[in-house]
Scaffold this motif. Structure first.
Motif, short mmCIF file in Angstrom:
data_model
loop_
_atom_site.label_atom_id
_atom_site.label_comp_id
_atom_site.label_asym_id
_atom_site.label_seq_id
_atom_site.Cartn_x
_atom_site.Cartn_y
_atom_site.Cartn_z
N TRP A 11 0.81 -1.22 0.00
CA TRP A 11 0.00 0.00 0.00
C TRP A 11 0.84 1.27 0.00
O TRP A 11 0.31 2.37 -0.01
N TYR A 42 -4.80 1.95 -5.31
CA TYR A 42 -4.88 0.84 -4.37
C TYR A 42 -6.32 0.39 -4.09
O TYR A 42 -6.55 -0.72 -3.61
N GLU A 46 -8.11 -6.43 -5.57
CA GLU A 46 -6.89 -7.07 -5.06
C GLU A 46 -6.59 -6.61 -3.65
O GLU A 46 -6.18 -7.40 -2.79
N ALA A 47 -6.78 -5.32 -3.39
CA ALA A 47 -6.55 -4.80 -2.04
C ALA A 47 -7.53 -5.40 -1.04
O ALA A 47 -7.16 -5.74 0.09
N ASN A 49 -8.94 -8.33 -1.26
CA ASN A 49 -8.52 -9.72 -1.04
C ASN A 49 -7.37 -9.79 -0.05
O ASN A 49 -7.31 -10.69 0.80
N SER A 50 -6.45 -8.84 -0.15
CA SER A 50 -5.32 -8.80 0.76
C SER A 50 -5.77 -8.53 2.19
O SER A 50 -5.28 -9.13 3.15
N GLU A 53 -7.15 -11.56 3.95
CA GLU A 53 -6.18 -12.59 4.29
C GLU A 53 -5.34 -12.25 5.51
O GLU A 53 -4.51 -13.04 5.95
N GLN A 54 -5.56 -11.06 6.09
CA GLN A 54 -4.73 -10.62 7.20
C GLN A 54 -5.03 -11.38 8.49
O GLN A 54 -6.19 -11.59 8.86
N TYR A 75 -0.97 -6.17 9.28
CA TYR A 75 -0.35 -5.14 8.45
C TYR A 75 -0.36 -3.76 9.09
O TYR A 75 0.35 -2.84 8.65
#
Length: 255
Positions: A11, A42, A46-47, A49-50, A53-54, A75
């Motif tokens: 990011w 950003y 895709e962001a 999805n990230s 997953e955190q 993160y």
């Protein structure tokens, strides 16, 4: 105080700063944390999805305390630590306490920076660095930042509001599990929750205002302007001509 740093991984950079001001003739120190510098790039699937997953990990400032179960998205730790180290230095928070003890200390943030702003407010209160009754948080368009213990501590110890704009999809991520969290404590501590009184941002004749909502969670269709039609642009667009750097202009909640 202005800080640029690049601890957000994919990011990129965030900006942090502080300014003294007045709200209704009351002296205030605003500490603001932006989202990633290039929000338009950003704000995409895709962001999201990230984010989903955190892993949840312990917030270091709550380690070895009676609130050690407070956890946040992994993160967020590096940017929170970078900002905390900066504002807790002798030229900032300690200096402010000596000069401006009567001021309110308001942490504002947008997007991922809103989570960092909440974490900073919680840390200041937990460490008794400022009178708790003078610590506030007002954040915009944040994803879910931490677990149930995080939300519980925040709601019970920090005066905070969380505002969102139209159909921003980030407010619904990471997704909240469907299980009955009151009956299943394991889900409560390992599930993502929002913190702060929920407000809806909307345009008015005087600009932008934040108004209360009866929705407990953003999944409630009553909270969406156009249910089922998420819009990534709503993550970074207010009434500031698409300039996400301007989010920290104070917006006071309307009741």
């Amino acid at each position: 105080m202005t800080v640029d740093f690049a601890d957000m991984g994919v990011w990129g950079k965030m900006k942090v700063g502080a300014v003294r001001s007045h709200v209704h003739d009351f002296p205030v120190i605003f500490v603001w944390v932006t989202g990633p510098a290039d929000l338009k790039a950003y704000a995409n699937q895709e962001a999201l999805n990230s984010l989903d997953e955190q892993a949840l990990i312990q917030l270091p400032s709550f380690h070895c305390t009676d609130h050690s179960k407070v956890k946040v998205a992994e993160y967020l730790i590096k940017p929170w630590q970078a900002v905390w180290n900066k504002i807790n230095s002798s030229e900032n928070l300690i200096n402010w306490k000596g000069k401006y003890a009567e001021h309110k200390l308001v942490f504002q943030g947008h997007s991922l920076g809103g989570c960092v702003a909440q974490m900073l407010a919680m840390t200041v209160v937990k460490k008794n660095e400022w009178p708790a009754e003078h610590v506030h948080s007002f954040v915009y368009n944040t994803p879910r930042c931490g677990n149930g213990d995080y939300a519980h501590y925040f709601m019970n110890n920090v005066q905070g509001h969380r505002a969102y704009w139209n159909n921003d999809p980030f407010q619904r991520h990471p997704p909240k599990l469907a299980e009955d969290t009151q009956a299943k404590p394991v889900v409560y501590k390992n599930n993502y929750f929002h913190a702060g009184e929920s407000m809806i941002l909307r345009e008015s004749e005087d600009g932008l205002e934040a108004v209360g909502t009866s929705c407990a969670e953003e999944e409630d269709v009553k909270c969406a302007v156009d249910p089922g039609k998420e819009n990534f642009k709503d993550h970074y667009t207010f009434n500031f001509d698409d300039d996400p750097e301007q989010f920290y202009n104070p917006v006071c909640p309307s009741h």
